[in-house]
Design an enzyme around this catalytic site. Structure first.
Site, PDB file in Angstrom:
ATOM      1  CB  CYS A  18      45.951  94.212  19.544  1.00 48.80           C
ATOM      2  SG  CYS A  18      46.858  93.947  18.011  1.00 48.80           S
ATOM      3  CB  CYS A  21      44.217  91.837  15.022  1.00 46.76           C
ATOM      4  SG  CYS A  21      45.608  91.173  15.945  1.00 46.76           S
ATOM      5  CG  ASP A 430       5.660 117.531  14.563  1.00 47.47           C
ATOM      6  OD1 ASP A 430       5.083 118.461  13.981  1.00 47.47           O
ATOM      7  OD2 ASP A 430       5.126 116.446  14.837  1.00 47.47           O
TER       8      ASP A 430
END
Length: 733
Positions: A18, A21, A430
């Protein structure tokens, strides 16, 4: 004192169940001196930056000390079925749990002594089937931590212990006892076994975890497929003989043969042959690209035409494929701000839920004195509140979104880029190589004084043949045949002079011809120059024998997809500004043709940087799209930097998003994909939060059967992952 750090190391983490953890491992790693770590539950990996005095083994030992496993990633294509143990546990538990649930829910099936048969069937599920939850809970308990597994383990264990007590001491074990399923608990009822709750919750959660794991595998498939694209071998030319060697053995400078239908082994330059290259695996572009001698090619692309000889220029971890893989992994293992919020919530969520379950138990006992009702409400609270969906909400969407981007030639550098795309309101572009193709070509030749267009172009090409200027290359490319110059001299930024067939030929700006060579410019030439510049072209005058003989107009070609790309940016509510070093007339002509809102012409590289910062000071959030070294500072300063893949390494290093496909429409695709990924994360987080906020009070009030709570919790995780997987269907316009 300065601590030098090595590049980030990627570790595969085992045993995480999970988000809590992942948080625990991350905290442990970050406690090491000089270490910066980010652990991702969805990818089951950790990105760890170590100081020079720490080794990878130190990080692995730290993870193992926290109760988990860690190792360096398996090479692409490794044959491992990590889902097999989980699948086997799910199948056996399901086979045992089905009769348990059926007997407990359907009174007509309840034969005399059925509850003792249920005990025999349910115990293996509650102990062996739920063992991953029990084991993880025990490991975390030893370290004083609580995770989602703690909630599940305590809930399953409590249901099992209660059921055994009810059978042995509570009177539920007498022969002839019957029990019917109910959506809601019944306060005041005689003690009943909850074996079906323990078995069903275990199966539901195992199924949720299995389908979640499968979905995570699928969501990472794009990256795995990308990394496995390289050719395993190459035919190296040595002394004129083809020798097949592993691609890993190639060195810079090796020349290798690529036959039709084969993948190009590594990045290189074509030294012989012409062909068409299918670059779809790298750029998402379906149309093959024509290539010939002198052109660069990328490893993993497919030769669909003739035989080629390629000289290796980059090998191993320096190749474009390896760089893309590193970028995608970096993006997937990083964390967005929304994920950090979810991490903080899930870190304190489990202890809060444990406290709520205890309060529920005590509250029901004090208010009703009904042990069974109190127990039922407490178990339902534990089971329904698992924050698994919350932990999966962000990383799964990020995993799928960046994976889909890599398939389309869009490389998102990190998760923080997603938030940047949401805030952007201005796009600065650009011109050369971004809005235009960056390739100059001759648009028109105008001869005067009785000369022909062919002769003007031929003598100009002869004079320009010694120059590497883009205008010179365009003129020489346009002339199918021209004489050879005897001498050549260039005046930077003004023009060239050369002797061709004993005649001095001058090609350059009108002012240079007038000031330097005292050549009179006739009105016809002046008009041709003015017309060319008003049309967005650059004009040079060609002169010989002391007189101007013609005008050649050269222009950068607007990319065919640029107008549509600008329209899409406008549809997203973005203002567009073009920056270019070209003359004002040329710049405004290009801007008008593609629909750009505003233009700043004749700007230098440092002016582009100043423009971006000025817009930011005005309160605008700026995205910069460019491709050259002169764009690097502006790309780095912008809130979101997007580099065209055809550009320089400096530009791509400074950017947040790199477009492998040199196409402005890919920039619109990138912003659209990033915004859709962020939208998916928000939907996931909303439902994950809403689910827990709505369900916990119901469970505490005794309005939720623990078995239904287990099913709902498992389905919430499956929903989050499935919603994220929809990003795989994203299609560019």
């Amino acid at each position: 004192m300065t601590t030098t750090s090595t590049p980030a190391v990627e570790l595969t983490i085992e045993g995480m169940t999970c988000a809590s953890c992942a948080n625990r491992i991350e905290r442990k790693l970050n406690k090491l001196p000089g270490v910066t770590a980010s652990v991702n539950y969805a990818t089951e990996s950790a990105s760890v930056t170590l100081p020079a005095d720490l080794a990878v083994d130190d990080a692995i030992r730290t993870v193992e000390a926290a109760g988990y496993g860690a190792h360096l990633p398996e090479p692409p294509g490794a044959d491992t079925d990590e889902l097999a143990p989980l699948r086997r546990r799910l199948i056996v538990s399901t086979v045992l749990a089905v009769p348990v649930v059926a007997l407990s829910m359907v009174p007509v099936l309840q034969f005399p002594g059925w509850q003792w048969a249920v005990l025999v069937l349910a115990l293996p599920v509650a102990v062996w089937g739920a063992w991953p939850f029990h084991r993880a809970a025990a490991i975390n308990a030893r370290h004083g931590a609580a995770t989602m597994d703690t909630l599940v383990s305590v809930g399953v264990a409590a249901a099992t212990v209660w059921s055994v007590w009810a059978l042995v001491f509570g009177g539920a074990g007498h022969i002839g006892m019957q029990m019917a399923f109910s959506w809601f608990p019944h306060p005041g009822a005689a003690p009943e076994p909850y074996f079906e709750v323990a078995a069903a919750v275990t199966v539901f959660l195992l199924a949720g975890r299995y389908f979640e794991a499968r979905a995570k595998d699928r969501s990472g498939a794009a990256l795995q497929a990308l990394l496995a694209l390289g050719a395993p071998t190459a035919r190296v030319l040595r002394d004129g003989v083809e020798t097949e060697v592993p691609t890993a053995a190639l060195q810079v400078g090796d020349r290798f043969v690529v036959r039709p239908g084969e993948r190009i082994a590594t990045d290189g330059t074509i030294t012989d042959g012409t062909s068409a290259i299918d670059t779809s695996v790298m750029t998402g572009e379906a149309v093959p690209v024509e290539v010939g001698t002198g052109d660069t090619v990328t490893g993993a692309t497919v030769n669909v035409g003739g035989r080629l000889i390629v000289e290796a220029t980059r090998v191993g971890q320096d190749t474009e494929l390896a760089r893309i893989g590193r970028l995608v992994v970096s993006a997937q293992t990083g964390k967005a701000e929304v994920q950090r919020l979810a991490d903080r919530v899930s870190a304190v969520f489990v202890p809060i839920v444990m406290g709520l379950a205890v309060l529920t138990l005590i509250g029901w006992l004090l208010l009703t004195g009904d042990v069974q009702a109190a127990f039922t409400a407490a178990v339902a609270t534990l089971v329904i509140a698992c924050p698994c969906a919350l932990g999966l909400a962000t990383p799964t969407a990020l995993l799928v979104g960046t994976g889909r981007g890599s398939q389309l030639g869009i490389l998102i550098r990190g998760p923080q880029v997603l938030e940047a795309t949401r805030r952007i309101d201005t796009v600065v572009l650009d011109k050369t190589g971004t809005v235009t193709t960056g390739k100059m070509s001759v648009h028109q030749v105008t001869a005067v004084g009785g000369e022909t267009d062919t002769r003007v172009l031929a003598l100009a090409a002869a004079a320009e043949a010694g120059s590497e200027h883009p205008i010179a290359r365009a003129i020489t490319a346009a002339a199918t045949d021209h004489p050879t110059a005897d001498t050549f001299q260039s005046t930077a930024g003004l023009g060239v002079q050369a002797v061709v067939d004993d005649t001095l030929v001058l090609v350059g700006r009108p002012a240079w011809l007038t000031d330097q060579w005292a050549i009179t410019i006739p009105e016809a030439v002046t008009d041709a120059v003015r017309t060319a510049e008003q049309g967005g072209a650059t004009a040079v005058v060609v002169a010989w024998d002391g007189a101007a003989r013609g005008v050649i107009s050269v222009a950068d070609t607007i990319a065919p997809t640029s107008p549509d790309a600008i329209r899409r940016l406008h549809d997203m509510g973005l203002r567009t500004i073009m920056l270019t070093g070209d003359a004002e007339d040329v710049a405004r002509t290009v801007a008008a043709e593609v629909g750009i809102d505003d233009v700043e012409a004749e700007v230098r590289p440092e002016d582009k940087y100043r423009t971006v910062t000025r817009l930011q000071q005005q309160g605008r959030s700026v995205a910069m799209i460019g491709d050259g070294v002169n764009d690097a500072a502006a790309l780095a300063a912008a809130d979101l930097g997007i580099a065209m893949g055809s550009g320089t390494d400096a530009a791509m290093e400074a950017a947040d998003i790199t477009l492998i496909r040199a196409d402005l429409s890919a920039a619109a695709d990138a912003i659209a994909l990033a915004r859709r990924t962020l939208g998916t994360i928000k939907v996931n987080l909303f439902w994950a939060f809403a689910y827990n906020v709505a369900a916990i009070p119901l469970a505490m009030a005794g309005l939720l059967n623990p078995m239904i709570a287990g099913a709902a919790m498992a389905l919430s995780s499956v929903f989050v992952v499935s919603n994220s997987l929809r990003l795989r269907t994203f299609q560019p316009r």
